[in-house]
Design a protein around this motif. Structure first.
Motif, mmCIF file in Angstrom:
data_model
loop_
_atom_site.group_PDB
_atom_site.id
_atom_site.type_symbol
_atom_site.label_atom_id
_atom_site.label_comp_id
_atom_site.label_asym_id
_atom_site.label_seq_id
_atom_site.Cartn_x
_atom_site.Cartn_y
_atom_site.Cartn_z
ATOM 1 N N GLN A 48 24.026 -0.846 27.669
ATOM 2 C CA GLN A 48 22.608 -0.499 27.732
ATOM 3 C C GLN A 48 21.835 -1.453 28.639
ATOM 4 O OE1 GLN A 48 20.398 1.360 24.305
ATOM 5 N NE2 GLN A 48 21.977 0.270 23.159
ATOM 6 N N ASN A 52 19.976 -0.205 31.960
ATOM 7 C CA ASN A 52 18.553 -0.432 32.222
ATOM 8 C C ASN A 52 18.328 -1.211 33.506
ATOM 9 O OD1 ASN A 52 16.774 0.743 30.084
ATOM 10 N ND2 ASN A 52 18.208 -0.334 28.750
ATOM 11 N N ARG A 55 18.383 1.552 35.865
ATOM 12 C CA ARG A 55 17.096 2.249 35.797
ATOM 13 C C ARG A 55 16.025 1.478 36.573
ATOM 14 N NH1 ARG A 55 16.216 6.145 31.921
ATOM 15 N NH2 ARG A 55 17.934 6.595 30.499
ATOM 16 N N ILE A 62 12.673 1.731 31.293
ATOM 17 C CA ILE A 62 13.819 1.260 30.532
ATOM 18 C C ILE A 62 13.695 1.750 29.093
ATOM 19 C CG2 ILE A 62 14.055 -0.773 31.994
ATOM 20 C CD1 ILE A 62 12.907 -2.442 29.731
ATOM 21 N N HIS A 63 14.828 1.845 28.423
ATOM 22 C CA HIS A 63 14.833 2.311 27.040
ATOM 23 C C HIS A 63 16.092 1.793 26.353
ATOM 24 C CE1 HIS A 63 13.794 4.829 23.633
ATOM 25 N NE2 HIS A 63 15.063 5.221 23.580
ATOM 26 N N PHE A 64 15.934 1.376 25.102
ATOM 27 C CA PHE A 64 17.061 0.872 24.324
ATOM 28 C C PHE A 64 17.167 1.652 23.019
ATOM 29 C CE2 PHE A 64 16.351 -2.785 27.049
ATOM 30 C CZ PHE A 64 17.638 -3.250 27.286
ATOM 31 N N GLN A 298 11.597 -7.710 30.632
ATOM 32 C CA GLN A 298 11.559 -6.594 31.565
ATOM 33 C C GLN A 298 11.476 -7.104 32.997
ATOM 34 O OE1 GLN A 298 9.467 -3.093 30.520
ATOM 35 N NE2 GLN A 298 8.829 -2.620 32.614
ATOM 36 N N LEU A 301 14.964 -7.839 34.100
ATOM 37 C CA LEU A 301 15.701 -6.622 34.462
ATOM 38 C C LEU A 301 15.237 -6.087 35.809
ATOM 39 C CD1 LEU A 301 15.865 -4.702 31.047
ATOM 40 C CD2 LEU A 301 17.556 -6.245 32.040
ATOM 41 N N TYR A 378 18.241 -10.798 25.428
ATOM 42 C CA TYR A 378 17.886 -9.526 24.787
ATOM 43 C C TYR A 378 17.836 -9.694 23.276
ATOM 44 C CZ TYR A 378 18.341 -4.840 22.882
ATOM 45 O OH TYR A 378 18.161 -3.711 22.134
#
Length: 397
Positions: A48, A52, A55, A62-64, A298, A301, A378
């Motif tokens: 994940q 992301n 993404r 982004i999404h978890f 974020q 990422l 994370y």
């Protein structure tokens, strides 16, 4: 009907074997399941995070999601019997036959990790305590700051200057890289300190301003001394100030200097960590004084995602005053984008028809360690999973 002693013995042996077999099957299945679920849960988070990053590289949100619970039910069955031995037509020897099975029925609940609390923690800049916690565990300061820091701020000729950790800012990025490399060289010599400022703060209060009840309350947290000459009380208290990265032991500084440094650090936001590398100490040939500003998860990422194709990092050589360092890779986290899954990829995901994977190591383990640091960040960011009010997917196998 008579039962022979030999029959009883055979029956007893069958029962004992049944008990032993059923007793062995359940723990074996449980051990296997726990380890398998542990590995699967970790692998899901790794993928994940990588997804992301992909993404972010495509400027997508982004999404978890997360495994909120795993409930596994085991049904252990055992059967036993007897069959004639292969001794021909003569002879009545009976051989026992045993069998057993374990059926696993897991129920897995998958919950989207979302909501205001999680979003705020994803967008909020990381605070200094997260960086210092990692550095105290021996994390490479160069790796941690390249991943977590957005910029370094200092004063030049009375004006504040920012050196951004952004490859498009060639001057700022190059200086930032040389700076963190120099800190790494001090860390390699085991002379890098990440410690708070400890000092004593004092206050003077007129004796007339303190009631007996107030005096009793102050005694709980302060040292109190009466000054007859001024008819006042001197209150003092040990204080833990802001954290600093230094090349000396802060406790060896005069208390007035520690108070001054802490007052200076308190003018910075919570996501800033002060740095004070002085002359006459290891690494002092490259003096550094300023603050690192940390970015959000974020932001990390996005930084890695942009570095894949849009804003790639590049080699930066150490400052001439910096001694040789062990590692200085061009990329903080080296992600490869390809048309097909690389055959040697240990971790890869597919997104928008492309494959994204960690570039295989060619000697040092920097890339794997940097991704492990990303995993830890994370875990520091994610909140407790919601137990209600959020849609979830439950899978019964």
């Amino acid at each position: 009907m008579k039962t022979s002693l030999s029959s009883l013995r055979r029956t007893g042996l069958v029962g004992l074997a049944a008990a032993n077999l059923s007793g062995c099957l359940a723990p074996t299945a449980l051990d296997h399941a726990v380890l398998a679920y542990n590995e699967a849960a970790t692998d899901i988070i790794d993928k994940q995070i990588l997804l992301n990053i992909a993404r972010a590289a495509r400027h997508q949100p982004i999404h978890f999601t997360a495994l909120s619970s795993i409930a596994a039910t085991y049904n252990v069955t055992f059967n036993a019997g007897a069959t004639p031995a292969l001794t021909g037509n003569s002879g009545g020897l009976m051989m026992p036959v045993f069998g057993g099975s374990v059926a696993e029925n897991p129920t897995v609940s998958i919950v989207p990790v979302e909501g205001e609390a999680f979003t705020k923690r994803m967008l909020a800049p990381l605070q200094e305590n997260k960086l210092t916690l990692l550095l105290r565990q021996g994390m490479d300061v160069d790796m941690a700051l390249r991943l977590m820091a957005q910029e370094f701020r200092t004063f030049r000729e009375g004006e504040e200057v920012a050196y951004t950790n952004k490859p498009s800012d060639r001057t700022g990025y190059s200086f930032f890289r040389r700076l963190v490399l120099h800190l790494s060289s001090i860390q390699d010599r085991n002379r890098l300190y990440v410690e708070p400022m400890f000092f004593t703060q004092s206050w003077t209060l007129p004796a007339s301003a303190i009631t007996p009840e107030g005096f009793a309350a102050l005694e709980q947290g302060y040292e109190i001394r009466f000054e007859p000459s001024t008819n006042s009380y001197l209150l003092s208290k040990k204080v833990t100030g802001r954290l600093m990265i230094t090349n000396y032991d802060p406790d060896n500084l005069p208390e007035a200097e520690r108070i001054r440094l802490n007052r200076e650090a308190e003018n910075s936001p919570p996501n800033a960590i002060a740095v004070d590398i002085r002359k006459d100490y290891p690494g002092g040939e490259f003096p550094i004084h300023g603050t690192f500003r940390l970015r959000s998860f974020q932001g990390i990422l996005d930084f890695i995602g942009r570095s894949i194709t849009e804003e790639p990092e590049y080699d930066v050589q150490p400052d001439p005053r910096t001694p040789p360092v062990r590692e200085n890779p061009a990329s903080t986290v080296d992600i490869v984008e390809t048309d097909s899954r690389p055959s040697d990829a240990g971790l890869a995901v597919e997104f928008a028809g492309r494959y994204y994977s960690l570039r295989p190591e060619t000697g040092h383990q920097w890339n794997l360690e940097a991704f492990r640091l990303l995993y830890q960040l994370y875990q520091m960011t994610v909140t407790d999973l919601p137990t209600f009010g959020t849609p979830s997917i439950t899978i019964a196998k």
